[in-house]
Design a protein around this motif. Sequence first.
Motif, short mmCIF file in Angstrom:
data_model
loop_
_atom_site.label_atom_id
_atom_site.label_comp_id
_atom_site.label_asym_id
_atom_site.label_seq_id
_atom_site.Cartn_x
_atom_site.Cartn_y
_atom_site.Cartn_z
N ILE A 116 68.68 15.55 -32.44
CA ILE A 116 67.56 15.11 -33.28
C ILE A 116 66.75 14.02 -32.58
O ILE A 116 65.79 13.50 -33.15
N ASP A 117 67.13 13.66 -31.35
CA ASP A 117 66.38 12.64 -30.62
C ASP A 117 64.95 13.12 -30.39
O ASP A 117 64.69 14.32 -30.31
N GLY A 118 64.03 12.19 -30.33
CA GLY A 118 62.62 12.55 -30.18
C GLY A 118 62.08 13.25 -31.41
O GLY A 118 61.07 13.95 -31.34
N ASN A 119 62.75 13.08 -32.56
CA ASN A 119 62.37 13.74 -33.81
C ASN A 119 62.39 15.26 -33.68
O ASN A 119 61.48 15.95 -34.13
N SER A 150 30.44 17.62 -37.37
CA SER A 150 31.62 16.85 -37.73
C SER A 150 32.29 17.48 -38.94
O SER A 150 31.63 18.01 -39.83
N ASP A 151 33.61 17.42 -38.95
CA ASP A 151 34.35 17.94 -40.10
C ASP A 151 35.63 17.16 -40.29
O ASP A 151 36.08 16.44 -39.39
N VAL A 152 36.20 17.28 -41.48
CA VAL A 152 37.51 16.73 -41.78
C VAL A 152 38.31 17.85 -42.43
O VAL A 152 37.76 18.64 -43.21
N SER A 153 39.58 17.96 -42.05
CA SER A 153 40.42 19.01 -42.62
C SER A 153 41.74 18.43 -43.08
O SER A 153 42.24 17.45 -42.51
N ILE A 154 42.30 19.04 -44.11
CA ILE A 154 43.61 18.68 -44.64
C ILE A 154 44.40 19.97 -44.75
O ILE A 154 44.02 20.87 -45.50
N VAL A 155 45.48 20.06 -43.95
CA VAL A 155 46.22 21.32 -43.86
C VAL A 155 47.72 21.08 -44.05
O VAL A 155 48.37 20.49 -43.18
N PRO A 156 48.29 21.52 -45.17
CA PRO A 156 49.75 21.51 -45.29
C PRO A 156 50.33 22.44 -44.22
O PRO A 156 49.87 23.56 -44.04
N THR A 157 51.33 21.94 -43.49
CA THR A 157 51.84 22.67 -42.32
C THR A 157 53.36 22.67 -42.31
O THR A 157 54.00 21.68 -42.67
N TRP A 158 53.93 23.78 -41.89
CA TRP A 158 55.36 23.88 -41.60
C TRP A 158 55.50 24.01 -40.09
O TRP A 158 54.72 24.74 -39.46
N GLY A 159 56.46 23.29 -39.49
CA GLY A 159 56.62 23.39 -38.05
C GLY A 159 58.02 23.01 -37.59
O GLY A 159 58.87 22.58 -38.37
N ILE A 160 58.23 23.19 -36.29
CA ILE A 160 59.49 22.79 -35.64
C ILE A 160 59.17 22.12 -34.31
O ILE A 160 58.15 22.40 -33.68
N ARG A 161 60.04 21.20 -33.93
CA ARG A 161 59.99 20.60 -32.59
C ARG A 161 61.40 20.66 -32.02
O ARG A 161 62.37 20.35 -32.71
N ARG A 162 61.50 21.06 -30.74
CA ARG A 162 62.78 21.13 -30.06
C ARG A 162 62.66 20.51 -28.68
O ARG A 162 61.60 20.56 -28.05
N ASN A 163 63.75 19.94 -28.21
CA ASN A 163 63.80 19.30 -26.90
C ASN A 163 64.13 20.30 -25.80
O ASN A 163 64.88 21.25 -26.02
N ILE A 164 63.57 20.02 -24.64
CA ILE A 164 63.91 20.73 -23.39
C ILE A 164 64.27 19.62 -22.41
O ILE A 164 63.39 18.96 -21.88
#
Length: 171
Positions: A83-86, A114-128
């Motif tokens: 879980i290091d590095g979130n 110019s624009d502004v956006s609000i986006v609910p997002t699902w994601g993953i981050r993994r270390n290498i």
Amino acid sequence: MNAQPTSVEQSVTGVQVGFLGVWLNNETKLSNSVALRAELGFDSTIWGGSYYKRTGFLLTPVLTLEPRWYYNLNKRVEKSKRIDGNSGNFFSLKTSYHPDWFLISNYENQQIVSDVSIVPTWGIRRNIGNHFNYETGIGVGYRYLFLKRDGFEENDHDAALNLHLRIGYKF
């Protein structure tokens, strides 16, 4: 048994590149499972077709604030995963602003709105390894376009898509 609670890191700074841009980011701990990501970068656009002499390319600045809830940290620790590095799965509310400060393009006289956006997002981050990571995410949200600034009668809004795949380096 681990006496320390499972938690996101106090601060994580890195740079990421993807198919359509480059971004410098920092995530700051708000709680054990929530981090606030601040990001400064360049989003890009590519266009082409029979109406154009060559394929067009444009880079424009983007400022992003994104609270992220890393919801599976405990499960990852129980399974002896990093879980290091979130590193983990997250839900976020990606809020981005594209100012009309400047742009970089291979075509002259290009402009952005110019624009502004609000986006609910699902994601993953993994270390290498120790410093590298990859991240992917998907979400659909709302975008508001500041068209009046560019001479139009009214501002407008539409749907916004966040679909990203990035490779990063953690400092």
